[in-house]
Design a protein around this motif. Structure first.
Motif, PDB file in Angstrom:
ATOM      1  N   SER A 156       0.891  -1.226  -0.080  1.00  0.00           N
ATOM      2  CA  SER A 156      -0.110  -0.119   0.124  1.00  0.00           C
ATOM      3  C   SER A 156       1.003   1.247  -0.037  1.00  0.00           C
ATOM      4  O   SER A 156       1.988   0.873   0.243  1.00  0.00           O
ATOM      5  N   ARG A 185     -12.981  -4.033  14.024  1.00  0.00           N
ATOM      6  CA  ARG A 185     -13.771  -4.223  12.872  1.00  0.00           C
ATOM      7  C   ARG A 185     -14.155  -5.748  12.843  1.00  0.00           C
ATOM      8  O   ARG A 185     -13.523  -6.809  13.267  1.00  0.00           O
ATOM      9  N   ARG A 208      -8.008  -1.935   5.022  1.00  0.00           N
ATOM     10  CA  ARG A 208      -9.112  -1.727   4.199  1.00  0.00           C
ATOM     11  C   ARG A 208      -9.152  -2.959   3.122  1.00  0.00           C
ATOM     12  O   ARG A 208      -8.731  -2.805   2.080  1.00  0.00           O
ATOM     13  N   VAL A 232     -16.106  -1.591   4.895  1.00  0.00           N
ATOM     14  CA  VAL A 232     -15.885  -1.100   6.090  1.00  0.00           C
ATOM     15  C   VAL A 232     -16.814  -0.208   6.885  1.00  0.00           C
ATOM     16  O   VAL A 232     -16.936  -0.368   8.054  1.00  0.00           O
ATOM     17  N   GLN A 233     -17.685   0.554   6.186  1.00  0.00           N
ATOM     18  CA  GLN A 233     -18.468   1.378   6.857  1.00  0.00           C
ATOM     19  C   GLN A 233     -19.719   0.630   7.548  1.00  0.00           C
ATOM     20  O   GLN A 233     -20.437   1.054   8.419  1.00  0.00           O
ATOM     21  N   ASN A 289     -10.830   6.878  -0.156  1.00  0.00           N
ATOM     22  CA  ASN A 289     -11.414   5.779   0.109  1.00  0.00           C
ATOM     23  C   ASN A 289     -10.889   4.519  -0.750  1.00  0.00           C
ATOM     24  O   ASN A 289     -11.216   3.508  -0.465  1.00  0.00           O
ATOM     25  N   ALA A 321      -5.292   2.128   1.447  1.00  0.00           N
ATOM     26  CA  ALA A 321      -5.659   1.264   2.321  1.00  0.00           C
ATOM     27  C   ALA A 321      -5.500   1.910   3.774  1.00  0.00           C
ATOM     28  O   ALA A 321      -6.089   1.414   4.716  1.00  0.00           O
ATOM     29  N   ASN A 322      -4.446   2.878   3.900  1.00  0.00           N
ATOM     30  CA  ASN A 322      -4.123   3.366   5.030  1.00  0.00           C
ATOM     31  C   ASN A 322      -4.737   4.796   5.460  1.00  0.00           C
ATOM     32  O   ASN A 322      -4.094   5.472   6.350  1.00  0.00           O
ATOM     33  N   ILE A 350     -14.396   5.747   6.930  1.00  0.00           N
ATOM     34  CA  ILE A 350     -14.343   5.439   8.313  1.00  0.00           C
ATOM     35  C   ILE A 350     -14.470   6.666   9.299  1.00  0.00           C
ATOM     36  O   ILE A 350     -15.308   6.483  10.070  1.00  0.00           O
TER      37      ILE A 350
END
Length: 252
Positions: free
Chosen positions: A44, A67, A75, A81-82, A167, A170-171, A176
């Protein structure tokens, strides 16, 4: 090395691999780079948190999440993720009342005792079980991977913020935390906070720390962590910390 002119900048990176076993002939524990980092290791993009420390590498933690259903990365592409992220009910002032440091010399991760109640309640809400530090669990590897992934949201270095495609990085926090989408997210999955010994998995994420909190080696695992002393920042990129072939016979 910098003083001797061997490297051009005061910086280094540590990329810790996670090996389930060790061998007398040598085990690839990762990669250390002096004077920079090795981008070939990165899965990433490298993102930067602000380093507020003088003697210690100190970060500012904005939030902590659990999570559901695990996932090794910050991610995972297969998870929306939401719908799966639970924010712990703890304020920024509580999280940062004492310094939060990144320390490769500490094997495990130790969080402020202020987080214990909300962590345990959220864990039970997700898993239906109690979180007991140091108590071995007789679970399968598949069950391990489905345990909650811990997400640390950290304040980004303001001079290194990239707001493009938040979005898809990944980091970055992205959706979120829509109010702070360029904050940095670092994942600590169960494969790294659970220690495998004698056929069982033991939690090694401690929730009872007085004083400073420590993001130890098990949080750093699975990342190339770049300590940039020149610019007071710490870079994080997800990685399996393997480059080329490993030849233990060449170790001195």
């Amino acid at each position: 090395m910098f003083a001797q002119g061997k490297i051009l900048e005061r910086s280094f990176s540590l990329c810790y691999d996670h090996q389930p076993i060790a061998s007398k002939s040598g085990t690839n524990a990762g990669v250390m780079s002096m004077g920079g980092y090795n981008e070939e290791l990165h899965k990433s993009p490298l993102v930067f948190v602000k380093d507020y420390g003088t003697d210690l590498y100190t970060v500012y933690v904005e939030a902590v999440y659990l999570r559901a259903n695990g996932g090794e990365r910050a991610r995972p592409a297969e998870m929306p993720v939401q719908h799966t992220v639970h924010k712990l009910d703890i304020s920024e002032s509580q999280l940062n009342e004492y310094p939060v440091i990144v320390d490769s010399g500490t094997t495990y991760t130790f969080l402020t005792k202020e987080i214990m109640t909300t962590f345990e309640e959220t864990w039970k809400e997700i898993t239906g079980t109690d979180y007991n530090v140091g108590v071995p669990l007789d679970i399968t590897h598949g069950q391990l991977l489905s345990l909650p992934t811990v997400l640390f949201q950290m304040r980004a270095d303001p001079d290194s913020v990239n707001s493009d495609n938040v979005n898809f990085n990944a980091n970055l926090a992205g959706d979120i935390d829509p109010l702070s989408p360029t904050s940095i997210i670092v994942a600590l999955p169960a494969s790294r906070y659970m220690e495998y010994t004698n056929g069982k998995y033991t939690p090694r994420l401690y929730l009872n720390k007085s004083g400073l909190s420590i993001l130890g080696a098990n949080t750093m695992q699975g990342h190339d962590v770049f300590f940039d002393l020149e610019h007071d920042r710490i870079g994080w990129a997800e990685s399996n910390c393997v480059t080329g072939d490993f030849h233990p016979e060449l170790l001195n």
